[in-house]
Design a protein around this motif. Structure first.
Motif, PDB file in Angstrom:
ATOM      1  N   LEU A   1       0.835  -1.210   0.000  1.00  0.00           N
ATOM      2  CA  LEU A   1       0.000   0.000   0.000  1.00  0.00           C
ATOM      3  C   LEU A   1       0.872   1.263   0.000  1.00  0.00           C
ATOM      4  N   ARG A   2       1.983   1.216   0.732  1.00  0.00           N
ATOM      5  CA  ARG A   2       2.905   2.373   0.741  1.00  0.00           C
ATOM      6  C   ARG A   2       3.528   2.601  -0.629  1.00  0.00           C
ATOM      7  N   SER A   3       3.675   1.518  -1.409  1.00  0.00           N
ATOM      8  CA  SER A   3       4.363   1.643  -2.704  1.00  0.00           C
ATOM      9  C   SER A   3       3.488   2.259  -3.791  1.00  0.00           C
ATOM     10  N   LEU A   4       2.191   2.388  -3.543  1.00  0.00           N
ATOM     11  CA  LEU A   4       1.294   2.940  -4.570  1.00  0.00           C
ATOM     12  C   LEU A   4       1.600   4.426  -4.740  1.00  0.00           C
ATOM     13  N   THR A   5       1.513   4.910  -5.969  1.00  0.00           N
ATOM     14  CA  THR A   5       2.059   6.240  -6.259  1.00  0.00           C
ATOM     15  C   THR A   5       1.071   7.389  -6.098  1.00  0.00           C
ATOM     16  N   PHE A   6      -0.240   7.096  -6.019  1.00  0.00           N
ATOM     17  CA  PHE A   6      -1.175   8.219  -5.884  1.00  0.00           C
ATOM     18  C   PHE A   6      -1.090   8.801  -4.475  1.00  0.00           C
ATOM     19  N   GLN A   7      -1.521  10.067  -4.344  1.00  0.00           N
ATOM     20  CA  GLN A   7      -1.565  10.709  -3.027  1.00  0.00           C
ATOM     21  C   GLN A   7      -2.997  10.653  -2.484  1.00  0.00           C
ATOM     22  N   ALA A   8      -3.883  11.476  -3.053  1.00  0.00           N
ATOM     23  CA  ALA A   8      -5.270  11.526  -2.560  1.00  0.00           C
ATOM     24  C   ALA A   8      -6.106  10.464  -3.253  1.00  0.00           C
TER      25      ALA A   8
ATOM     26  N   VAL B   1     -18.889   3.766  -3.009  1.00  0.00           N
ATOM     27  CA  VAL B   1     -19.488   2.444  -3.222  1.00  0.00           C
ATOM     28  C   VAL B   1     -20.753   2.575  -4.069  1.00  0.00           C
ATOM     29  N   SER B   2     -20.879   1.770  -5.124  1.00  0.00           N
ATOM     30  CA  SER B   2     -22.103   1.737  -5.941  1.00  0.00           C
ATOM     31  C   SER B   2     -23.001   0.569  -5.530  1.00  0.00           C
ATOM     32  N   THR B   3     -22.431  -0.631  -5.403  1.00  0.00           N
ATOM     33  CA  THR B   3     -23.205  -1.805  -4.970  1.00  0.00           C
ATOM     34  C   THR B   3     -22.422  -2.559  -3.908  1.00  0.00           C
TER      35      THR B   3
ATOM     36  N   LEU C   1     -13.651   5.199  -7.970  1.00  0.00           N
ATOM     37  CA  LEU C   1     -12.650   5.902  -7.173  1.00  0.00           C
ATOM     38  C   LEU C   1     -12.044   7.046  -7.973  1.00  0.00           C
ATOM     39  N   ARG C   2     -11.604   8.036  -7.216  1.00  0.00           N
ATOM     40  CA  ARG C   2     -10.880   9.169  -7.785  1.00  0.00           C
ATOM     41  C   ARG C   2      -9.525   9.213  -7.102  1.00  0.00           C
TER      42      ARG C   2
ATOM     43  N   PRO D   1     -12.275   9.643 -12.959  1.00  0.00           N
ATOM     44  CA  PRO D   1     -12.829   8.594 -12.095  1.00  0.00           C
ATOM     45  C   PRO D   1     -12.653   7.221 -12.743  1.00  0.00           C
ATOM     46  N   MET D   2     -12.394   6.207 -11.915  1.00  0.00           N
ATOM     47  CA  MET D   2     -12.206   4.848 -12.420  1.00  0.00           C
ATOM     48  C   MET D   2     -13.145   3.918 -11.677  1.00  0.00           C
ATOM     49  N   GLN D   3     -13.727   2.947 -12.400  1.00  0.00           N
ATOM     50  CA  GLN D   3     -14.567   1.965 -11.734  1.00  0.00           C
ATOM     51  C   GLN D   3     -13.715   0.832 -11.174  1.00  0.00           C
ATOM     52  N   PHE D   4     -14.149   0.270 -10.063  1.00  0.00           N
ATOM     53  CA  PHE D   4     -13.395  -0.820  -9.447  1.00  0.00           C
ATOM     54  C   PHE D   4     -14.349  -1.859  -8.884  1.00  0.00           C
TER      55      PHE D   4
END
Lengths: 125, 125
Positions: free
Chosen positions: A56-63, A68-70, A89-90, A96-99
């Motif tokens: 999780l620390r290695s992920l590059t995004f900040q904010a 939740v949709s369903t 998620l943003r 925005p990306m769906q996940f």
């Protein structure tokens, strides 16, 4: 286990709130410390709270913000809780990306802990 | 359980092949007969092979094809298999739709059976 839906819903709210307010590696404490597994948009698994925190620390995004949709919640044969989320998620200034994200929770030492977890972005071809 | 990824992959291929060649309610035999659960694009669960078969028969499309995009497979603490799929399906003449589907498989009486299953279409806002 009559309350498995309420427990699952409360867990998901707590998890994403912790992830989004940060530091996001704080959610590693919600996994079974030795054998909890997380696939984060990859077929490879991080195993145990320490590897999960590192991933999780290695992920590059900040904010980041999860919406939740369903939410589908089922009990399992041995009183674990099976949860499937779809949502949006943003991350930073990206579109925005769906996940989709799935959790299997088990009650261990008075806490509901994640024993299995898969997160996947939905890619649009 | 060293082969859990191979078992999971073979199960998914078998399941979608059976679903797509039809009759699709034939997949109900792959669920634990009494307690197997399926949420089919709904927060409500069908429970047991009979309810699952009825739910599948009630779906209105005729032809369907599932194409898998990603497959994540993890063993669980008690030797079940946890599988998360993302993919694309085509139903009749509708435009292709993205979906996610999660299975929890347990080895019972010499067979891998579904004990938990959630299918969700990915809706585009």
């Amino acid at each position: 286990m009559g309350d498995f839906k309420a427990i699952g819903k409360a867990f998901v709210e707590f998890y994403y709130n912790k992830f989004d307010t940060g530091p996001r590696e704080g959610v590693a404490a919600l996994y079974e410390p030795t054998n909890g597994m997380m696939n984060f948009n990859s077929p490879d698994s991080a195993k145990g709270a320490q590897e999960i925190a590192e991933k999780l620390r290695s992920l590059t995004f900040q904010a980041i913000t999860h919406t939740v949709s369903t939410m589908d919640i089922q009990p399992t044969y041995d009183n674990c809780i099976f949860i499937v989320i779809t949502g949006v998620l943003r991350a930073d200034n990206d579109p925005p990306m769906q996940f989709t994200e799935t959790f299997l929770l088990r009650f261990i030492n008075n806490s509901w802990l994640v024993i299995n977890n898969v997160f996947r972005l939905i890619l649009h071809g």
